[in-house]
Design an enzyme around this catalytic site. Structure first.
Site, PDB file in Angstrom:
ATOM      1  N   VAL A 185      -5.997   0.803   2.121  1.00  0.00           N
ATOM      2  CA  VAL A 185      -5.261   1.544   3.146  1.00  0.00           C
ATOM      3  C   VAL A 185      -5.193   0.739   4.445  1.00  0.00           C
ATOM      4  CG1 VAL A 185      -5.362   3.565   4.659  1.00  0.00           C
ATOM      5  CG2 VAL A 185      -5.665   3.841   2.195  1.00  0.00           C
ATOM      6  N   GLU A 186      -6.292   0.088   4.787  1.00  0.00           N
ATOM      7  CA  GLU A 186      -6.345  -0.632   6.055  1.00  0.00           C
ATOM      8  C   GLU A 186      -5.411  -1.838   6.104  1.00  0.00           C
ATOM      9  OE1 GLU A 186      -7.701   0.072   8.867  1.00  0.00           O
ATOM     10  OE2 GLU A 186      -8.584   1.921   8.131  1.00  0.00           O
TER      11      GLU A 186
END
Length: 402
Positions: free
Chosen positions: A179-180
């Site tokens: 996600v990051e």
């Protein structure tokens, strides 16, 4: 990250004495900070259209554009050397931290205002309805899932060791990193000193928590300067998100100082090029915030409408407050093993726009821990869903290979 540039007037290199939980080495430690190498996008603009405002835990930017390749840092405009408030802050930090006053003044004075960054901190327009399905679609896609499978396969032994040492399962760590930054693909291209100075001295007054946010970023700027002062490297070189988060896990400077670990024992911490350090650091972060091994982060939930007290259940927000018995008594019934959960629950509501009813889950302490990385239930659900999708893809490929 392999090459370093020396800055004028910098202090000699000083090894960082940093213990390594779960590692093989406890000697002198070098901390490597990111240099320009990846492109990035201001994804908050995209999320704002869906009713989401950026919030910070250990990180800031959620890059989603999928582009790769070398790029120069985003250039700022006016330097802060002419700002009295910035120079006063520099003097205060130097005195408080015992740092060379001229070095701190020169470093902050070389930072440049980033005119597009302050508006990225503003929350979405009042009345904007959030949409979980839209938010989820920005992070759960074939590209990210395939990249997650590759990352998991390449680092399976390290992920297993991190679970053994810290109790955090691989799918949570894989979900976070995916996600990051899509596993290091989009780590940001703003000079960290510019981003932190901009948000320390020009945070938008229109933000409802401007004073708190300004104080937060000044603390991060101070932490960054403290770390950089103990190296022989140029503090104007590290790059990251528009809010100063760095590396594959998008750690803010204070999180690097507190939670980053040398997980492969090579006497340096590298959150840009070394997946082992990234994996260990993310797992250490979760353990520090109270991750409970073996406890699911969420359970499905259904309502018994006759006794449902939804306002009561939603009042604590995502903070686990209700025992299983009190949860059920208020009309929310956790499904499966959730009915036997020994800890506390929070009723988590995820809006789905104007045309669809909200999604609800029963969140445990571990769900709350994920939100300490980024203060958003939508973010936490994306981490969980991506991790599960990657795990399922791994298992499907293993079955097909038999």
């Amino acid at each position: 990250m392999a090459q370093r540039q020396s800055g004028k007037g910098l202090k000699p290199h000083v090894s960082l004495k940093k213990g390594r939980a779960g590692g093989r080495h406890n000697g002198p430690m070098r901390l490597l900070l990111p240099k320009p190498s990846r492109t990035a996008t201001a994804a908050a603009v995209l999320l704002a259209a869906c009713g989401f405002a950026w919030s910070t835990g250990a990180l800031a930017q959620k890059s989603v554009n999928g582009r790769t390749g070398a790029a120069s840092p985003v250039r700022g405009s006016t330097p802060y050397a002419t700002r009295d408030d910035a120079m006063q802050f520099a003097d205060d930090v130097a005195e408080r931290r015992g740092l060379d006053r001229e070095w701190v003044r020169a470093t902050i004075g070389s930072a440049r205002f980033l005119p597009n960054v302050p508006r990225l901190m503003l929350p979405g327009p009042v009345g904007t309805v959030k949409n979980w399905q839209t938010y989820r679609g920005r992070f759960i896609d074939p590209v990210r899932i395939a990249a997650g499978v590759r990352f998991w396969r390449a680092n399976a032994d390290t992920l297993a060791r991190a679970e053994q040492v810290y109790g955090v399962p691989p799918e949570i760590i894989v979900g976070i990193i995916g996600v990051e930054t899509i596993y290091g693909r989009n780590m940001g291209n703003f000079r960290v000193i510019d981003a932190l100075a901009t948000l320390s001295f020009d945070f938008p007054d229109a933000h409802p928590r401007a004073a708190d946010r300004r104080a937060f970023f000044r603390g991060e700027l101070e932490s960054f300067l403290s770390t950089e002062s103990r190296t022989a490297e140029d503090p104007l070189v590290p790059v990251g998100s528009y809010a100063g988060a760095m590396g594959m896990p998008q750690f803010m400077p204070s999180s690097i100082a507190k939670y980053a670990v040398d997980f492969d024992g090579d006497s340096r911490i590298d959150l840009v090029n070394n997946p082992a350090d990234v994996i260990g650091s993310v797992a250490n972060y979760f353990k520090a915030f109270g991750w409970q091994p073996g406890v699911p982060a969420i359970y499905p939930v259904h309502f018994e409408e006759a006794r449902l007290q939804k306002a009561l259940l939603l009042a604590p927000d995502i903070l686990p407050t209700f025992s299983a018995d009190s949860f059920v008594a208020a009309g929310a019934v956790p499904e499966g093993d959730g009915i036997n959960h020994k800890g506390l629950f929070a009723l988590v509501e995820l809006q789905n726009g104007l045309d669809m009813p909200p999604t609800y889950v029963a969140g445990t302490r571990n769900f709350y821990v994920i939100t300490r990385y980024n203060w958003s239930s939508y973010y936490a659900m994306s981490v969980l869903d991506l991790g599960q999708e990657v795990k399922a893809a791994m298992e499907q490929q293993q079955q097909a290979a038999r």
